[in-house]
Write an enzyme that holds these catalytic residues in place. Structure first.
Site, mmCIF file in Angstrom:
data_model
loop_
_atom_site.group_PDB
_atom_site.id
_atom_site.type_symbol
_atom_site.label_atom_id
_atom_site.label_comp_id
_atom_site.label_asym_id
_atom_site.label_seq_id
_atom_site.Cartn_x
_atom_site.Cartn_y
_atom_site.Cartn_z
ATOM 1 N N ASP A 1 34.176 58.390 58.062
ATOM 2 C CA ASP A 1 34.322 59.032 59.364
ATOM 3 C C ASP A 1 35.729 58.696 59.842
ATOM 4 O O ASP A 1 36.206 57.576 59.637
ATOM 5 C CB ASP A 1 33.274 58.522 60.356
ATOM 6 C CG ASP A 1 33.160 59.455 61.561
ATOM 7 O OD1 ASP A 1 32.881 60.656 61.343
ATOM 8 O OD2 ASP A 1 33.362 59.009 62.702
ATOM 9 N N GLY B 1 43.613 69.488 60.740
ATOM 10 C CA GLY B 1 43.354 68.862 62.048
ATOM 11 C C GLY B 1 44.614 68.666 62.868
ATOM 12 O O GLY B 1 45.403 69.593 63.074
ATOM 13 N N ASP C 1 47.285 67.095 62.135
ATOM 14 C CA ASP C 1 48.459 66.730 61.328
ATOM 15 C C ASP C 1 49.789 67.346 61.782
ATOM 16 O O ASP C 1 50.814 66.653 61.749
ATOM 17 C CB ASP C 1 48.214 67.042 59.845
ATOM 18 C CG ASP C 1 47.346 65.977 59.182
ATOM 19 O OD1 ASP C 1 47.162 64.902 59.780
ATOM 20 O OD2 ASP C 1 46.853 66.218 58.064
HETATM 21 P P1 IMP Z 1 34.676 63.764 61.116
HETATM 22 O O1 IMP Z 1 34.367 64.872 60.170
HETATM 23 O O2 IMP Z 1 33.664 63.529 62.167
HETATM 24 O O3 IMP Z 1 35.093 62.504 60.409
HETATM 25 O O4 IMP Z 1 35.922 64.271 61.968
HETATM 26 C C1 IMP Z 1 37.203 64.109 61.556
HETATM 27 C C2 IMP Z 1 38.107 64.789 62.566
HETATM 28 O O5 IMP Z 1 39.167 63.884 62.883
HETATM 29 C C3 IMP Z 1 38.752 66.027 61.979
HETATM 30 O O6 IMP Z 1 38.066 67.204 62.334
HETATM 31 C C4 IMP Z 1 40.140 65.983 62.579
HETATM 32 O O7 IMP Z 1 40.111 66.566 63.854
HETATM 33 C C5 IMP Z 1 40.409 64.490 62.751
HETATM 34 N N1 IMP Z 1 41.053 63.926 61.556
HETATM 35 C C6 IMP Z 1 40.559 62.961 60.740
HETATM 36 N N2 IMP Z 1 41.398 62.707 59.742
HETATM 37 C C7 IMP Z 1 42.435 63.527 59.913
HETATM 38 C C8 IMP Z 1 43.612 63.754 59.150
HETATM 39 O O8 IMP Z 1 43.870 63.153 58.090
HETATM 40 N N3 IMP Z 1 44.435 64.688 59.640
HETATM 41 C C9 IMP Z 1 44.192 65.375 60.782
HETATM 42 N N4 IMP Z 1 43.103 65.231 61.510
HETATM 43 C C10 IMP Z 1 42.214 64.303 61.071
#
Ligand code: IMP
Length: 200
Positions: free
Chosen positions: A70, A155, A157
């Site tokens: 996560d 995301g 980035d």
């Molecule tokens: P998860 O799927 O709940 O872990 O959500 C991760 C969210 O965090 C993504 O949808 C992005 O908005 C943000 N995120 C996490 N890692 C990255 C990354 O490496 N680059 C850009 N956004 C990230």
């Protein structure tokens, strides 16, 4: 060869994680290749709680070793937002454009000197019975810029600047992100556990 399931359906995350483990003599599949495994709800209020729920949910349903993570963006000047809500910051899960627009509207009120931020990734390895065998965390520090730059990554980035490179993760080549990112660090830290349990 033992099988490791990646407990994520996020294609961008998968494409970042697989090269970091590709040299190991294990079979890596992602959970979207296992249609009988249900989606795991992310209701936790910490990265660890959500990563654990994903790893445990998928490993129990697939009866297979599972690595889940996560991750998210933390901006201290915004009270640590978006944090665990990174994927749903603007409402709809994974709507990068809307999430970025919300971040931009909030960061506009923060002085430039206080726009430091960091990404966090918590990775969890579970055995086929759903028991947690290892946990790791990686962080990557940077700054939020108000003009999006580059189209690599995903995301936030294009808004996340790595000061040492004077470039955002949107501009930096994937191979550079693979050396610096929160995800790369978390996977690197949990690699020894993967080797211990899955590599003969
Ligand atoms: P998860 O799927 O709940 O872990 O959500 C991760 C969210 O965090 C993504 O949808 C992005 O908005 C943000 N995120 C996490 N890692 C990255 C990354 O490496 N680059 C850009 N956004 C990230």
């Amino acid at each position: 060869m033992l099988r490791l399931v990646l407990g994520t359906r996020n294609k961008k995350k998968i494409s970042e994680i697989i090269p970091l483990l590709a040299d190991l003599p294990i079979e890596i599949v992602d959970v979207s290749q296992l249609p009988h495994v249900p989606e795991v709800e992310e209701t936790g209020r910490t990265f660890l709680a959500n990563a654990s729920a994903k790893a445990q949910g998928v490993s129990k349903a697939a009866h297979t070793w599972t690595l889940a993570e996560d991750s998210g963006l933390v901006v201290p000047a915004l009270g640590n937002e978006p944090g665990v809500d990174s994927a749903i910051y603007a409402g709809k899960h994974g709507d990068d454009a809307a999430n970025n627009a919300k971040l931009l509207s909030k960061i506009a009120h923060v002085p430039e000197t206080e726009r430091g931020a960091y990404y966090v990734c918590v990775a969890v390895l579970c055995n086929p019975s759903g028991e947690i065998q290892a946990v790791s965390e990686g962080r990557c520090h940077g700054r939020i810029v108000t003009t999006p730059l580059g189209s690599h990554g995903f995301g936030y980035d294009p808004f996340f600047l790595i000061p040492e490179y004077h470039k955002t993760f949107g501009e930096l080549a994937p191979v550079v992100k693979a050396a610096l990112s929160h995800r790369a660090k978390a996977i690197h830290h949990i690699r020894s556990a993967i080797c211990k349990y899955l590599v003969p």
